[in-house]
Design a protein around this motif. Sequence first.
Motif, PDB file in Angstrom:
ATOM      1  N   UNK A 188       0.843  -1.200   0.000  1.00  0.00           N
ATOM      2  CA  UNK A 188       0.000   0.000   0.000  1.00  0.00           C
ATOM      3  C   UNK A 188       0.875   1.245   0.000  1.00  0.00           C
ATOM      4  N   UNK A 189       0.452   2.237  -0.783  1.00  0.00           N
ATOM      5  CA  UNK A 189       1.144   3.518  -0.856  1.00  0.00           C
ATOM      6  C   UNK A 189       0.128   4.641  -0.686  1.00  0.00           C
ATOM      7  N   UNK A 190       0.448   5.612   0.139  1.00  0.00           N
ATOM      8  CA  UNK A 190      -0.424   6.764   0.314  1.00  0.00           C
ATOM      9  C   UNK A 190      -0.160   7.777  -0.794  1.00  0.00           C
ATOM     10  N   UNK A 191      -1.236   8.291  -1.387  1.00  0.00           N
ATOM     11  CA  UNK A 191      -1.116   9.304  -2.428  1.00  0.00           C
ATOM     12  C   UNK A 191      -1.201  10.687  -1.790  1.00  0.00           C
ATOM     13  N   UNK A 192      -0.286  11.557  -2.170  1.00  0.00           N
ATOM     14  CA  UNK A 192      -0.236  12.898  -1.586  1.00  0.00           C
ATOM     15  C   UNK A 192      -0.755  13.911  -2.592  1.00  0.00           C
ATOM     16  N   UNK A 193      -1.895  14.515  -2.280  1.00  0.00           N
ATOM     17  CA  UNK A 193      -2.480  15.544  -3.124  1.00  0.00           C
ATOM     18  C   UNK A 193      -2.246  16.917  -2.503  1.00  0.00           C
ATOM     19  N   UNK A 194      -2.037  17.924  -3.342  1.00  0.00           N
ATOM     20  CA  UNK A 194      -1.936  19.279  -2.836  1.00  0.00           C
ATOM     21  C   UNK A 194      -3.295  19.708  -2.279  1.00  0.00           C
ATOM     22  N   UNK A 195      -3.348  20.656  -1.345  1.00  0.00           N
ATOM     23  CA  UNK A 195      -4.647  21.105  -0.818  1.00  0.00           C
ATOM     24  C   UNK A 195      -5.627  21.540  -1.914  1.00  0.00           C
ATOM     25  N   UNK A 196      -5.196  22.293  -2.951  1.00  0.00           N
ATOM     26  CA  UNK A 196      -6.152  22.645  -4.005  1.00  0.00           C
ATOM     27  C   UNK A 196      -6.683  21.427  -4.760  1.00  0.00           C
ATOM     28  N   UNK A 197      -5.806  20.470  -5.069  1.00  0.00           N
ATOM     29  CA  UNK A 197      -6.245  19.265  -5.784  1.00  0.00           C
ATOM     30  C   UNK A 197      -7.199  18.450  -4.930  1.00  0.00           C
ATOM     31  N   UNK A 198      -6.926  18.378  -3.634  1.00  0.00           N
ATOM     32  CA  UNK A 198      -7.807  17.625  -2.733  1.00  0.00           C
ATOM     33  C   UNK A 198      -9.183  18.278  -2.654  1.00  0.00           C
ATOM     34  N   UNK A 199      -9.213  19.609  -2.591  1.00  0.00           N
ATOM     35  CA  UNK A 199     -10.502  20.304  -2.523  1.00  0.00           C
ATOM     36  C   UNK A 199     -11.303  20.109  -3.804  1.00  0.00           C
ATOM     37  N   UNK A 200     -10.630  20.164  -4.937  1.00  0.00           N
ATOM     38  CA  UNK A 200     -11.323  19.950  -6.209  1.00  0.00           C
ATOM     39  C   UNK A 200     -11.930  18.551  -6.277  1.00  0.00           C
ATOM     40  N   UNK A 201     -11.154  17.557  -5.847  1.00  0.00           N
ATOM     41  CA  UNK A 201     -11.658  16.186  -5.857  1.00  0.00           C
ATOM     42  C   UNK A 201     -12.857  16.045  -4.928  1.00  0.00           C
ATOM     43  N   UNK A 202     -12.737  16.576  -3.719  1.00  0.00           N
ATOM     44  CA  UNK A 202     -13.814  16.445  -2.738  1.00  0.00           C
ATOM     45  C   UNK A 202     -15.102  17.093  -3.234  1.00  0.00           C
ATOM     46  N   UNK A 249      -0.933   0.982 -16.211  1.00  0.00           N
ATOM     47  CA  UNK A 249      -1.151   2.200 -16.985  1.00  0.00           C
ATOM     48  C   UNK A 249      -2.407   2.930 -16.517  1.00  0.00           C
ATOM     49  N   UNK A 250      -3.462   2.166 -16.224  1.00  0.00           N
ATOM     50  CA  UNK A 250      -4.693   2.776 -15.704  1.00  0.00           C
ATOM     51  C   UNK A 250      -4.410   3.484 -14.387  1.00  0.00           C
ATOM     52  N   UNK A 251      -3.727   2.789 -13.469  1.00  0.00           N
ATOM     53  CA  UNK A 251      -3.420   3.372 -12.163  1.00  0.00           C
ATOM     54  C   UNK A 251      -2.568   4.623 -12.304  1.00  0.00           C
ATOM     55  N   UNK A 252      -1.605   4.600 -13.237  1.00  0.00           N
ATOM     56  CA  UNK A 252      -0.734   5.753 -13.451  1.00  0.00           C
ATOM     57  C   UNK A 252      -1.532   6.955 -13.947  1.00  0.00           C
ATOM     58  N   UNK A 253      -2.468   6.720 -14.871  1.00  0.00           N
ATOM     59  CA  UNK A 253      -3.275   7.822 -15.397  1.00  0.00           C
ATOM     60  C   UNK A 253      -4.226   8.369 -14.338  1.00  0.00           C
ATOM     61  N   UNK A 254      -4.847   7.477 -13.565  1.00  0.00           N
ATOM     62  CA  UNK A 254      -5.731   7.931 -12.494  1.00  0.00           C
ATOM     63  C   UNK A 254      -4.955   8.748 -11.464  1.00  0.00           C
ATOM     64  N   UNK A 255      -3.800   8.244 -11.098  1.00  0.00           N
ATOM     65  CA  UNK A 255      -2.984   8.950 -10.115  1.00  0.00           C
ATOM     66  C   UNK A 255      -2.569  10.317 -10.620  1.00  0.00           C
ATOM     67  N   UNK A 256      -2.147  10.378 -11.867  1.00  0.00           N
ATOM     68  CA  UNK A 256      -1.721  11.654 -12.449  1.00  0.00           C
ATOM     69  C   UNK A 256      -2.865  12.669 -12.466  1.00  0.00           C
ATOM     70  N   UNK A 257      -4.050  12.214 -12.862  1.00  0.00           N
ATOM     71  CA  UNK A 257      -5.206  13.117 -12.909  1.00  0.00           C
ATOM     72  C   UNK A 257      -5.561  13.619 -11.514  1.00  0.00           C
ATOM     73  N   UNK A 258      -5.506  12.735 -10.505  1.00  0.00           N
ATOM     74  CA  UNK A 258      -5.821  13.137  -9.141  1.00  0.00           C
ATOM     75  C   UNK A 258      -4.802  14.142  -8.608  1.00  0.00           C
ATOM     76  N   UNK A 259      -3.528  13.863  -8.816  1.00  0.00           N
ATOM     77  CA  UNK A 259      -2.493  14.735  -8.274  1.00  0.00           C
ATOM     78  C   UNK A 259      -2.469  16.090  -8.965  1.00  0.00           C
ATOM     79  N   UNK A 260      -2.878  16.139 -10.225  1.00  0.00           N
ATOM     80  CA  UNK A 260      -2.919  17.406 -10.957  1.00  0.00           C
ATOM     81  C   UNK A 260      -4.236  18.153 -10.764  1.00  0.00           C
ATOM     82  N   UNK A 261      -5.192  17.529 -10.101  1.00  0.00           N
ATOM     83  CA  UNK A 261      -6.486  18.164  -9.922  1.00  0.00           C
ATOM     84  C   UNK A 261      -7.276  18.268 -11.210  1.00  0.00           C
ATOM     85  N   UNK A 262      -7.029  17.359 -12.145  1.00  0.00           N
ATOM     86  CA  UNK A 262      -7.721  17.368 -13.438  1.00  0.00           C
ATOM     87  C   UNK A 262      -8.970  16.502 -13.316  1.00  0.00           C
TER      88      UNK A 262
END
Length: 373
Positions: A188-202, A249-262
Amino acid sequence: MGTDNDGRTTTMEPVVIARAPLSISLGEAGTCQPEQSDGPLKLVIRAAISYYTYTIVAGGVGEGVQIIWAGCPAVRSCNRATDAAIAGDLALPEAVARQFNVPDGLKIFLVPQMPAGGGLGFSGSVAVSMIKALAYWSGIDLGPGDVAALACSAAAELLERPSVRVDLYAAAYGGLTLTEIRGRHATCESLSLTPPARRLLEKSLMLFRSGEEGKPVPSSAAWPPGPPSEGQSGEARGAQPEGELRADEVALRLRSALEQGDISAFGGLLHRLWVAERCASGGEPGGFVDRCYRSARECGALGGRCGLAGDDGTLVLSCHQTHQPDVTSALRALGLVRWPLRLAPAGAEILEAVPRAPSYVMSSPSLLWPAGS
């Protein structure tokens, strides 16, 4: 220690209160075959949410350990002479209790904030909350990795699905987690999102559950997919995926989108996974859950995930805020109830601990109940 109204010194009853969050799936890919120690790869991203299972551990008198589950009619006392694999709602709590050298008279109260089921990692939340509380009662403040490991050990014989380990890790660590499962092994690995990206996701996430509170969905609207009706759109009938992606590849794309707030990219990937899973399940979808998903998409939702548990289902959607009122109205008309949703940054934690009397201190939680006891 404390004082009463007359100023006399009194001894406070020892008590520990812990909690662990429920969680939702934000995407998964790949397959897993537990019978193969080095089987196919499966990657799962889960987000802890601000609904919890609380565990209250208190001292008492009498033989055995009393387990009381709020909202569950069963109350059970277990001791060393009872069978370790008792069927029923309290089987998992009993398995967790047996991980510890629990003294007679201990009382364990379990208080969930949400009804069980629906793919929200309920079992993981219960097991992790109990382990955090019992370990602290014994004098050990376990970290998330140790809590998750003990939870996996306790649940091994009762929960055969490898994906359950994902729920345990999500409850132990909190926040967003990426869990890799290969055969019987999980990391297991914890994903670190910036506060703005986390707010957008929430703000973009929506949580719906089937039926009104305390009232199940009618049987004619059951969650499991049924045969498609005539005249359904191509999307509803299960359009072919745009092209198969590897799990990593799916996990990498999902992770990238989450971390970028896209959020648009993230929602699009969820929809792509939805279509791919429906195609892989065999047959064309056309049941209640697909009607709900299609209606949400028509109102502006980007994508989503569903959790199934008999007639009790959960639908998680990614949707820009401007479209959320329309999506909520459409799904309410179909019998779904929207639940407020916030992400939980922390995993299992101790909320309250009154000092324990020496007679209540347990030995190390690594001491398992004797085999065959």
